[in-house]
Design an enzyme around this catalytic site. Structure first.
Site, mmCIF file in Angstrom:
data_model
loop_
_atom_site.group_PDB
_atom_site.id
_atom_site.type_symbol
_atom_site.label_atom_id
_atom_site.label_comp_id
_atom_site.label_asym_id
_atom_site.label_seq_id
_atom_site.Cartn_x
_atom_site.Cartn_y
_atom_site.Cartn_z
ATOM 1 N N LEU A 112 0.877 -1.160 0.000
ATOM 2 C CA LEU A 112 0.000 0.000 0.000
ATOM 3 C C LEU A 112 0.919 1.215 0.000
ATOM 4 O O LEU A 112 1.899 1.249 0.763
ATOM 5 C CB LEU A 112 -0.907 0.016 1.227
ATOM 6 N N ASP A 113 0.623 2.211 -0.826
ATOM 7 C CA ASP A 113 1.536 3.348 -0.906
ATOM 8 C C ASP A 113 1.441 4.216 0.346
ATOM 9 O O ASP A 113 0.620 3.986 1.241
ATOM 10 C CB ASP A 113 1.334 4.148 -2.194
ATOM 11 N N LEU A 114 2.298 5.221 0.409
ATOM 12 C CA LEU A 114 2.483 6.041 1.609
ATOM 13 C C LEU A 114 1.167 6.545 2.191
ATOM 14 O O LEU A 114 0.925 6.455 3.402
ATOM 15 C CB LEU A 114 3.400 7.227 1.277
ATOM 16 N N SER A 116 -1.962 5.548 1.483
ATOM 17 C CA SER A 116 -3.082 4.607 1.496
ATOM 18 C C SER A 116 -3.175 3.917 2.857
ATOM 19 O O SER A 116 -2.176 3.763 3.561
ATOM 20 C CB SER A 116 -2.919 3.571 0.388
#
Length: 252
Positions: A112-114, A116
């Protein structure tokens, strides 16, 4: 001697062994071997086809690696502001720095990106992580997304046919409008591929700005009521039932 007996005598390929031990995925384990960072009973390992025997000592970067334990899977409610990596060159806080003590060495199933949030699966078995990431699983990733902009339900419905953005093809997405207040709306999106930043890129393509992105399900595993920043282990029986894993052998 049949192939099974021969395999048992030779042991287990070291890249697979390292993956099961949670050091890295099998692919990354092969990179670690190629970089000359792995020793087997004092000898430098140069080939991923090297086999590990029960009494062998495996070392990575000069530190012994414990033998793989039973496969374990955890649900983690990732808060925004953490990167899904063990080390970040920019010094940002990572998921693995925020995990409670006492857990085995874990790797993530996908990322999951930063910014999210939501469900992130973690496992001590790199081979399992790779298996769960495969598109052939066709597991649904489900997200709740808050967006800013005009939402056209008819345009959302068209996403089920897939879309190509800047030469990248994204598969069908089931998208529904949950609620709307002014220029802000909540959507639920279900997709199978989970390509890098897929939700954000598709929303931007529709002229929508994502202000919050929360993953609520990954295949059969749900975020449920898991509180932000907490970890919960998936019951071993559920893990076996969902993934077809063999039950552990009891030692006499």
């Amino acid at each position: 001697m049949d192939a099974a007996e021969d395999g048992a005598e030779r042991g287990e390929r070291i890249a697979k062994w390292l993956a099961r031990a949670g050091v890295a995925s099998r692919r990354d384990a092969e990179k670690i071997i190629a970089e000359g960072r792995v020793k087997l009973s004092g000898k430098l390992v140069t080939q991923p086809a090297t086999f590990v025997q029960p009494d062998d000592v495996v070392m990575v970067d000069g530190k012994p690696v414990n033998e793989p334990e039973r496969t374990r899977l955890f649900r983690f409610h990732k808060p925004a502001g953490l990167v899904t990596t063990h080390r970040d060159p920019e010094g940002r806080p990572t998921v693995f720095e925020k995990l409670p003590e006492g857990l085995p060495r874990l790797i993530s199933v996908g990322r999951l990106d930063l910014n999210s949030e939501g469900l992130l699966l973690l496992t001590n078995d790199g081979a399992l992580a790779r298996r769960l990431e495969l598109p052939s699983n066709a597991w649904v990733r489900r997200y709740r997304v808050r967006v800013f902009g005009h939402v056209d339900p008819a345009v959302l419905a068209e996403l089920k046919n897939g879309v190509t953005i800047q030469g990248v093809r994204y598969g069908g997405i089931d998208a529904g409008l949950d609620s709307r207040k002014g220029d802000n709306a909540w959507l639920t999106l279900s997709l199978h591929e989970g390509k890098n930043r897929e939700v954000r890129r598709v929303m931007a393509y529709l002229g929508l700005e994502v202000s919050r992105l929360l993953r609520i399900a990954y295949g059969p595993f749900q975020l449920g009521q898991l509180e932000r920043g907490t970890v919960d282990e998936v019951n071993p029986k559920v893990l076996r039932d969902q993934l077809g894993l063999a039950a552990p052998v009891r030692k006499r």
